[in-house]
Design an enzyme around this catalytic site. Structure first.
Site, PDB file in Angstrom:
ATOM      1  N   ASP A 132      -6.207   9.185   8.267  1.00  9.06           N
ATOM      2  CA  ASP A 132      -6.281   7.722   8.250  1.00  9.06           C
ATOM      3  C   ASP A 132      -5.838   7.100   6.924  1.00  9.06           C
ATOM      4  OD1 ASP A 132      -8.472   8.853   6.967  1.00  9.06           O
ATOM      5  OD2 ASP A 132      -9.881   7.308   7.624  1.00  9.06           O
TER       6      ASP A 132
ATOM      7  N   GLU B   6     -15.134  18.013  -2.976  1.00  3.89           N
ATOM      8  CA  GLU B   6     -13.914  18.305  -3.726  1.00  3.89           C
ATOM      9  C   GLU B   6     -14.229  19.278  -4.866  1.00  3.89           C
ATOM     10  OE1 GLU B   6     -14.976  15.334  -2.801  1.00  3.89           O
ATOM     11  OE2 GLU B   6     -13.352  14.346  -1.691  1.00  3.89           O
TER      12      GLU B   6
HETATM   13  N1  UDP Z   1     -12.562  14.397  10.857  1.00  4.64           N
HETATM   14  C1  UDP Z   1     -12.774  15.505  11.673  1.00  4.64           C
HETATM   15  N2  UDP Z   1     -13.916  15.559  12.440  1.00  4.64           N
HETATM   16  C2  UDP Z   1     -14.851  14.563  12.436  1.00  4.64           C
HETATM   17  C3  UDP Z   1     -14.643  13.442  11.598  1.00  4.64           C
HETATM   18  C4  UDP Z   1     -13.492  13.406  10.802  1.00  4.64           C
HETATM   19  O1  UDP Z   1     -11.947  16.404  11.710  1.00  4.64           O
HETATM   20  O2  UDP Z   1     -15.861  14.684  13.168  1.00  4.64           O
HETATM   21  C5  UDP Z   1     -11.343  14.333  10.034  1.00  4.64           C
HETATM   22  C6  UDP Z   1     -10.631  12.969  10.079  1.00  4.64           C
HETATM   23  O3  UDP Z   1      -9.694  12.936  11.136  1.00  4.64           O
HETATM   24  C7  UDP Z   1      -9.999  12.882   8.709  1.00  4.64           C
HETATM   25  C8  UDP Z   1     -10.954  13.685   7.821  1.00  4.64           C
HETATM   26  O4  UDP Z   1     -11.720  14.522   8.695  1.00  4.64           O
HETATM   27  O5  UDP Z   1      -8.720  13.483   8.684  1.00  4.64           O
HETATM   28  C9  UDP Z   1     -11.896  12.799   7.018  1.00  4.64           C
HETATM   29  O6  UDP Z   1     -12.635  11.977   7.902  1.00  4.64           O
HETATM   30  P1  UDP Z   1     -12.753  10.403   7.690  1.00  4.64           P
HETATM   31  O7  UDP Z   1     -11.400   9.824   7.479  1.00  4.64           O
HETATM   32  O8  UDP Z   1     -13.568   9.834   8.804  1.00  4.64           O
HETATM   33  O9  UDP Z   1     -13.593  10.374   6.339  1.00  4.64           O
HETATM   34  P2  UDP Z   1     -13.706   9.215   5.252  1.00  4.64           P
HETATM   35  O10 UDP Z   1     -12.577   8.258   5.410  1.00  4.64           O
HETATM   36  O11 UDP Z   1     -15.007   8.567   5.544  1.00  4.64           O
HETATM   37  O12 UDP Z   1     -13.686   9.926   3.967  1.00  4.64           O
HETATM   38 MN    MN Z   2     -10.738   8.525   5.992  1.00  9.29          MN
END
Ligand code: UDP
Ligand code: MN
Length: 258
Positions: free
Chosen positions: A119, A204
């Site tokens: 995203d 990280e």
């Molecule tokens: N993601 C995943 N499984 C989940 C939730 C998220 O594989 O149940 C993936 C999501 O598609 C993204 C990454 O993990 O590529 C990080 O998730 P997210 O963007 O929701 O995290 P944030 O933006 O809150 O850091």
């Molecule tokens: Mn994200």
């Protein structure tokens, strides 16, 4: 030849998944010598992702691993409760260390590894910045951690501290989108991986701690003065009308892929 950029992307099924992966894939099409490692958070590879990758025009590897149930965020949980995409990133690392080695021959270690959530928003320039990574390179990330940006602060060509609003005493107070690691370093440290049980904000660090020291970090993006990647987040689409229509038997055709 240019070092290959291996981009590891965790992804999971939801309404916006195809839109996210379409945007990402069309960015990556503009990047030379990029190998996309897409890891689905699912018990099987899905047809949506399989078809999208087949038609993408990219060099890719399609993997999957479901997040263990006790590690998974449940509907209604606040999103900071558990780290997301952990087992998927680790599966990407496993593929690089085990399967790719067999495919490419153990001698071919030219490359860079980058973790790209589905995203975020990526400028093309960030891939050229990371391509010359010797060990671990770093740069700013925009719109993250409740700040306009977070970044390593560079003095005399070295990272001396971090501009971050939150827990600045973490070993590596950086977002996933703000660093890349050389393939050589990943292969030389076969146990380095992401710890899903690490405290909040330490994911990280759990990976980088075993690989590098702050002193060794390689600042990119004009000594970390340019924002070339943004931690954007996509709004969850409202389905109020869809549900109302469905109740009347007039819902959208479920066979039409969105
Ligand atoms: N993601 C995943 N499984 C989940 C939730 C998220 O594989 O149940 C993936 C999501 O598609 C993204 C990454 O993990 O590529 C990080 O998730 P997210 O963007 O929701 O995290 P944030 O933006 O809150 O850091
Ligand atoms: Mn994200």
């Amino acid at each position: 030849p240019l070092p290959t950029v291996f981009v590891i992307t965790p992804t999971y099924a939801r309404l916006v998944q195809k839109a996210e992966l379409t945007r990402l894939s069309q960015t990556f099409l503009h990047v030379p010598q990029l190998h996309w490692i897409v890891v689905e958070d699912s018990p099987q590879k899905t047809p949506l992702v399989s078809d999208l990758l087949k038609k993408s025009g990219l060099i890719y590897t399609h993997l999957h691993v479901p997040t263990a149930k006790d590690q998974k965020l449940q509907e209604g949980d606040p999103n900071w409760l558990k780290p997301r995409g952990v087992q998927q990133r680790n599966e990407g690392l496993r593929w690089l260390r085990e399967d790719r080695r067999v495919e490419a021959g153990a001698d071919n270690q030219q490359g860079v590894v980058y973790f790209a959530d589905d995203d975020n928003t990526y400028s093309l320039q960030v891939f050229e910045e990371m391509r010359s990574t010797q060990r671990v390179s770093v740069w700013p990330v925009g719109l993250v951690g409740g700040m306009k940006y977070e970044r390593p602060v560079v003095e005399g060509g070295k990272v001396v501290r971090f501009h971050t609003g939150w827990r600045p005493n973490r070993p590596f107070p950086m977002d996933m989108a703000g660093f890349a690691v050389s393939l050589k370093l990943v292969l030389a440290n076969p146990d380095a991986c992401f710890d899903g049980n690490a405290p909040m904000g330490f994911l990280e660090s759990s990976f980088l701690q075993g690989l590098v020291t702050i002193d060794e970090l390689e600042p990119k993006a004009d000594n970390c003065t340019k924002v070339l990647v943004w931690h954007t987040r996509t709004e969850k689409p409202k389905m109020k009308r869809e549900e109302a229509m469905q109740a009347q038997g007039l819902g959208s055709d479920p066979a039409l892929e969105v």
